[in-house]
Design an enzyme around this catalytic site. Structure first.
Site, PDB file in Angstrom:
ATOM      1  N   ASP A 194      -2.432  -7.958  -5.230  1.00 50.84           N
ATOM      2  CA  ASP A 194      -2.856  -6.714  -4.607  1.00 50.84           C
ATOM      3  C   ASP A 194      -3.301  -5.682  -5.639  1.00 50.84           C
ATOM      4  O   ASP A 194      -2.827  -5.683  -6.767  1.00 50.84           O
ATOM      5  CB  ASP A 194      -1.653  -6.140  -3.845  1.00 50.84           C
ATOM      6  CG  ASP A 194      -2.077  -5.416  -2.579  1.00 50.84           C
ATOM      7  OD1 ASP A 194      -3.294  -5.300  -2.348  1.00 50.84           O
ATOM      8  OD2 ASP A 194      -1.186  -4.980  -1.841  1.00 50.84           O
ATOM      9  N   GLN A 227       1.039 -11.050  -2.806  1.00 49.78           N
ATOM     10  CA  GLN A 227      -0.367 -10.669  -2.784  1.00 49.78           C
ATOM     11  C   GLN A 227      -0.820 -10.314  -4.197  1.00 49.78           C
ATOM     12  O   GLN A 227      -0.076  -9.676  -4.933  1.00 49.78           O
ATOM     13  CB  GLN A 227      -0.558  -9.431  -1.910  1.00 49.78           C
ATOM     14  CG  GLN A 227      -0.225  -9.652  -0.453  1.00 49.78           C
ATOM     15  CD  GLN A 227      -0.392  -8.387   0.360  1.00 49.78           C
ATOM     16  OE1 GLN A 227       0.119  -7.338  -0.016  1.00 49.78           O
ATOM     17  NE2 GLN A 227      -1.111  -8.476   1.457  1.00 49.78           N
ATOM     18  N   LYS A 269     -14.715  -3.290   6.087  1.00 49.84           N
ATOM     19  CA  LYS A 269     -14.233  -4.240   5.087  1.00 49.84           C
ATOM     20  C   LYS A 269     -15.231  -5.344   4.826  1.00 49.84           C
ATOM     21  O   LYS A 269     -16.220  -5.490   5.559  1.00 49.84           O
ATOM     22  CB  LYS A 269     -12.888  -4.824   5.519  1.00 49.84           C
ATOM     23  CG  LYS A 269     -12.926  -5.580   6.820  1.00 49.84           C
ATOM     24  CD  LYS A 269     -11.548  -6.118   7.177  1.00 49.84           C
ATOM     25  CE  LYS A 269     -11.607  -6.905   8.466  1.00 49.84           C
ATOM     26  NZ  LYS A 269     -10.356  -7.548   8.809  1.00 49.84           N
ATOM     27  N   ARG A 329       6.804 -10.797   5.919  1.00 49.23           N
ATOM     28  CA  ARG A 329       6.352 -10.515   7.271  1.00 49.23           C
ATOM     29  C   ARG A 329       6.948 -11.548   8.200  1.00 49.23           C
ATOM     30  O   ARG A 329       6.897 -12.744   7.911  1.00 49.23           O
ATOM     31  CB  ARG A 329       4.823 -10.579   7.352  1.00 49.23           C
ATOM     32  CG  ARG A 329       4.178  -9.524   6.472  1.00 49.23           C
ATOM     33  CD  ARG A 329       2.672  -9.567   6.549  1.00 49.23           C
ATOM     34  NE  ARG A 329       2.136  -8.576   5.624  1.00 49.23           N
ATOM     35  CZ  ARG A 329       0.852  -8.393   5.373  1.00 49.23           C
ATOM     36  NH1 ARG A 329      -0.037  -9.144   6.008  1.00 49.23           N
ATOM     37  NH2 ARG A 329       0.452  -7.484   4.532  1.00 49.23           N
ATOM     38  N   HIS A 372      -4.841  -1.352  -5.437  1.00 49.39           N
ATOM     39  CA  HIS A 372      -5.407  -0.259  -4.670  1.00 49.39           C
ATOM     40  C   HIS A 372      -6.157   0.657  -5.611  1.00 49.39           C
ATOM     41  O   HIS A 372      -5.632   1.059  -6.645  1.00 49.39           O
ATOM     42  CB  HIS A 372      -4.299   0.481  -3.921  1.00 49.39           C
ATOM     43  CG  HIS A 372      -3.645  -0.388  -2.899  1.00 49.39           C
ATOM     44  ND1 HIS A 372      -2.502  -1.104  -3.159  1.00 49.39           N
ATOM     45  CD2 HIS A 372      -4.022  -0.718  -1.638  1.00 49.39           C
ATOM     46  CE1 HIS A 372      -2.181  -1.811  -2.095  1.00 49.39           C
ATOM     47  NE2 HIS A 372      -3.091  -1.610  -1.151  1.00 49.39           N
ATOM     48  N   HIS A 392      -8.408  -1.204  -0.695  1.00 53.10           N
ATOM     49  CA  HIS A 392      -7.465  -2.318  -0.844  1.00 53.10           C
ATOM     50  C   HIS A 392      -8.294  -3.521  -1.244  1.00 53.10           C
ATOM     51  O   HIS A 392      -9.355  -3.736  -0.677  1.00 53.10           O
ATOM     52  CB  HIS A 392      -6.800  -2.700   0.477  1.00 53.10           C
ATOM     53  CG  HIS A 392      -6.201  -1.576   1.252  1.00 53.10           C
ATOM     54  ND1 HIS A 392      -4.850  -1.452   1.422  1.00 53.10           N
ATOM     55  CD2 HIS A 392      -6.760  -0.544   1.910  1.00 53.10           C
ATOM     56  CE1 HIS A 392      -4.603  -0.385   2.178  1.00 53.10           C
ATOM     57  NE2 HIS A 392      -5.750   0.177   2.483  1.00 53.10           N
ATOM     58  N   CYS A 413       0.802  -1.238   0.000  1.00 54.07           N
ATOM     59  CA  CYS A 413       0.000   0.000   0.000  1.00 54.07           C
ATOM     60  C   CYS A 413       0.834   1.286   0.000  1.00 54.07           C
ATOM     61  O   CYS A 413       0.539   2.188  -0.792  1.00 54.07           O
ATOM     62  CB  CYS A 413      -0.978   0.026   1.162  1.00 54.07           C
ATOM     63  SG  CYS A 413      -1.356  -1.551   1.873  1.00 54.07           S
TER      64      CYS A 413
END
Length: 647
Positions: A386, A384, A472, A366, A388, A518, A337
RNA sequence: GCCGAUGUAGCUCAGCUGGUAGAGCAACGCAUUCGUAAUGCGUAGGUCUGCGGUUCAAGUCCGCAUCUCGGCUCCA
């Protein structure tokens, strides 16, 4: 006299003090024998408890979740009774029912309890069950309860008592065992016909890692022996589909101590599978108006100080990378992000540009706790899927709607048919916990709920489960054998745009803050592949599977023809290999079946002469002969059919 | 990170109360040339997770580390 209303709407007039069990008896003796609990005015009660006012009543049996829970909760007491009999002096914390069975947290003191002792406990439980000891409920004053457990020296029950109000305290006794318990319980222990101690594990007292650990004993019971057998078979089946086992057997991925814990190595077949999934999603995203971006694997520590992640997770992450330059530090990126915020900021944005959707298969790192790592579902380095979305507050609804469509499309193609959607909203009691204007929150929460409703999604609303930065929506799928997994997620975020001071110029020529969404339909490639493996037990859809076809020559004499067939298929973009080992065809078939290859083509004398192949489908056997071209066409159309499910 | 269990050939697993390792499958070689779920014979393969200790002697007993597994806690 009081009125009892049954679920079918019928009403019965009975004496005050009648029990649910009495009413069941009136209906039929067989029913009465099976009643484990009763829902009285929406509250689950002991069937033996007297009803003293008008009430709605639902009789609960093993076929009701609440009935099952009652039996399992009672079974936890049965377990405790057995443990107390075998290990005098043990102390108990709590013993609730869980999704499959129950557990009891036990302090064994100086005594040891290992899996070798399970059988003895099971035997004792069954022995106690046979005695059909009734569960007897007794209301008790707080003072008496404290005196009772003080006499026993049971600090755990005393601790529980502290939190209870006088007048609401009840004890339950069955046989020689008395426990502080709110109930309800089944009538007697005899309902348990099969009992199994499943496992033991450490569990922190009150779930707090600074407290001492108790021994958590997991068990399960059933009203019929054969149900236990069936349950154990289901577990066996789950083990057979475990992605860690299949991943190894099918050469999809591996781990190496030398590379490091939780850092998966994708082997060629796994990599191929994964990139095919990525291509599939990329194409869907391209159609949905996403733009690909690429950002580095590390970022300056300042980036994460700005995003706030450093303050929150810095200490528990991979530690900063030093550079030769004094004081300069970089972090392995734990999420994409912040990078994408900077992509947004790369140039000024106008309201005419919005929404912008930046997508990246972003690999992040992580430092998960070592005990938390699990196959591909929980790792330390993962990618991910991912993206945005930066948009105006008014666009949130439509964007969320589009994301949901994308997720539903993916689920459809990959045959995840059973899922629920959890909508996580803010806690109305604690509005101060959240960042962002009330107006925007309300807008976003309304948007999410409306979209979910418009799409006819099976939704559960979880108040207070929202992230501090926004509400979410998560997709929870059920796999082929009924286990629940969390997959795709959509999160609305007011925090990062604020922290990164993201702006766009509105039609009014003044600056506004965009909303950030996200979303990750797969969640992560690792996790998704793991769940997909377990969902389809390693038998991937034809379009995804690394090897689609294996060509099996009857003998070495036909290897050349087999190679020719392979070439033709290759020209049709069909992934085929020839098994040219000097083995009997039976052996080649067996191996290909075990490798879960969807199609086997057997070729010998007659096929070579006629330019055909003899087709065998995995798990189904021989399905007859086809020309090579006809077979290629069959595969092509089968795949087209699979991918055509677009709405 | 915490509690507990485990680690023997590429894989699945034997190896009793200490006496320097074994099977099946896979791999490789040879023979076989076969019609819808296992052809035969042979060969090779192991610092028994690592490091220390006890012992005349350790895969086996003890300690520490590490990985994996079952949970707990955590999950941006």
């Amino acid at each position: 006299m009081i009125n009892i209303t049954l679920p079918d709407g019928s009403t019965r007039k009975v004496e005050s003090g009648t029990t649910a069990h009495d009413i069941a008896l009136e209906i039929s003796e067989g029913l009465a024998r099976n009643v484990l609990a009763a829902e009285v005015n929406g509250e689950v009660w002991d069937p033996q408890r007297e009803i003293h006012s008008d009430a709605s009543l639902k009789l609960l049996t093993w076929n009701d979740d609440a009935g099952k829970n009652t039996m399992w909760h009672s079974s936890a007491h049965l377990l405790a009774e057995a443990l107390e009999a075998l290990y005098p002096g043990v102390k108990f914390w709590v013993g609730p029912p869980i999704e499959h069975g129950f557990y009891y947290d036990v302090d064994f003191g100086d005594q040891t309890f290992t899996d070798k002792d399970f059988a003895a406990v099971e035997q004792k439980m069954l022995e106690l069950a046979k005695a059909k000891n009734p569960f007897i409920r007794k209301e008790i004053s707080k003072a008496d309860a404290i005196a009772l457990f003080e006499a026993k020296g049971d600090e755990y029950k005393l601790d529980l008592l502290e939190g209870l109000e006088d007048g609401t305290i009840t004890l339950y006794t069955q046989g020689n065992f008395t426990d502080l318990c709110r109930g309800p319980h089944m009538p007697h222990t005899g309902f348990v016909k099969a009992a199994k101690v499943m496992s033991i594990a450490g569990a922190y007292w009150k779930g707090d890692e600074s407290n001492k650990q108790l021994t958590r004993v997991y068990g399960i019971t059933f009203p019929k022996k054969q149900e236990l057998t069936a349950y154990l078979e289901l577990l066996e089946q789950a083990r057979a589909r475990d992605h860690r086992k299949l991943g190894k057997e099918m050469d999809l991925f591996a781990f190496s101590d030398k590379v490091g814990q939780g850092l998966p190595l994708w082997l060629p077949k796994g990599a191929e599978l994964r990139s095919r999934l990525e291509d599939f999603l990329k194409e869907a995203q391209r159609k949905a108006g996403y733009q690909g971006v690429i950002t580095p694997h590390i970022g300056n520590k300042e980036l994460y100080i700005t995003s706030g992640h450093y303050a929150k997770y810095g200490a528990d992450s991979f530690q900063p990378i030093q550079t030769p330059s004094e004081g300069e530090e970089y972090l392995l990126k734990p999420m994409n992000c912040p990078h994408h915020c900077e992509v947004y900021k790369a140039r000024p944005r106008s309201y005419r540009d919005l929404p912008v959707r930046f997508a990246e298969f972003g690999t992040v790192y992580r430092y998960e706790q070592s005990g938390e790592l699990h196959g591909l579902t929980r790792v330390r380095g993962f990618t991910q899927d991912d993206a945005h979305i930066f948009c105006t507050a008014d666009q949130v609804k439509e964007e969320v709607s589009n994301v949901i469509d994308l997720v539903l499309y993916i689920f459809k193609i990959l045959n995840f048919e059973d899922f629920v959607v959890q909508v996580s909203l803010s806690d109305p009691e604690n509005p101060e916990k959240y960042i962002g204007s009330d107006e925007n929150w309300e807008k976003a929460e309304r948007a999410i709920q409306e979209v979910a409703e418009e799409k006819g999604l099976n939704t559960i609303v979880a108040l207070g489960e929202a992230a501090f930065y926004g509400p979410k929506l998560d997709f929870m799928v059920r796999d082929a054998i009924g286990r629940k997994w969390q997959l795709g997620t959509v999160q609305i975020d007011y925090n990062l745009p604020e922290r990164f001071e993201l702006e766009y110029v509105g039609a009014d020529n003044s600056k506004h803050r965009p909303v950030m969404i996200h979303r990750a339909p797969f969640g992560s490639m690792e996790r998704f592949v793991a769940i997909l493996i377990e969902h389809c037990a390693g038998k991937f859809p034809l379009w995804l599977t690394p090897e689609q076809v294996k060509i099996l020559p009857i003998s070495d004499r036909f290897n050349e023809y087999a190679e020719g067939v392979s070439k033709v298929l290759e020209n049709h973009d069909i992934r085929a290999l020839v098994d040219d080992r000097s083995e009997k065809v039976g052996k080649k078939i067996r191996d290909a079946e075990l490798e879960k290859i969807p199609y086997m083509l057997i070729v010998g004398e007659s096929e070579a002469a006629e330019g055909t192949v003899s087709v065998r489908k995995q798990g189904e056997g021989d399905i007859g002969g086809l020309t090579v071209e006809a077979f290629a066409e069959r595969i092509r159309s089968e795949i087209a059919e699979m991918l055509k499910k677009e709405d």
